[in-house]
Structure formats: structure tokens, C-alpha cells
Design a protein around this motif. Structure first.
Motif: not given
Length: 82
Positions: A4-24
Motif C-alpha cells: 500500500x502506498x499513499x499518494x503524496x503529490x498535491x495534485x494526485x495521480x493526474x495525466x503526467x505522473x500517470x503516463x510516467x507510471x504506465x511507462x515504468x
């Protein structure tokens, strides 16, 4: 593996970080899923991740299964905890 992880980013998991996650996630041969509440999605699909609507400070469960699952968990965890 399951963690389990807590999302620390103040904007949540929006398009840019989600794209990085998918790429990884796509760089690993194992199955990787994200779970929010009662919804489970493929972490290799940008549309699935965005459909979860992950906000800041929410808990997300990451499940990895298969070849290189430990390495995948580590890499995905590092992205989520930024």
C-alpha cells in the motif's frame, strides 16, 4: 507481491505522473495492478489509471505478479511516493 502506498503529490495521480507510471510499468514483464477501493486496474493502461481518479493523500495498493515483480514493486513505489 502487494503493498500500500499513499499518494503524496498535491495534485494526485493526474495525466503526467500517470503516463510516467504506465511507462515504468511497461518496462517490466510481470503483471502490475493498482487497486483503489473496490476497483482494480492494469497499471500498464493510462486510461484505466486515469479512470480511478486518484487524488492526493489517497491509499493505493500495488500488486505485482510474475517475473521481476520485486523490481517492479520498487520502481512503481518510488514513482508513487514522489
Amino acid at each position: 507481491m502487494k503493498k500500500t502506498f499513499i499518494i503524496n503529490s498535491p495534485s494526485g495521480l493526474h495525466a503526467r505522473p500517470a503516463a510516467l507510471l504506465v511507462q515504468k510499468a511497461n518496462s517490466f514483464p510481470c503483471d502490475i495492478s493498482l487497486v483503489k477501493g473496490d476497483k482494480k486496474v492494469n497499471a500498464k493502461s493510462i486510461m484505466s489509471i486515469l479512470a480511478l481518479g486518484i487524488e492526493a493523500k489517497e491509499e493505493i495498493v500495488v500488486i505485482t505478479q510474475g517475473e521481476k515483480e520485486a523490481e517492479a514493486m520498487q520502481a512503481i513505489g518510488e514513482l508513487l511516493e514522489i
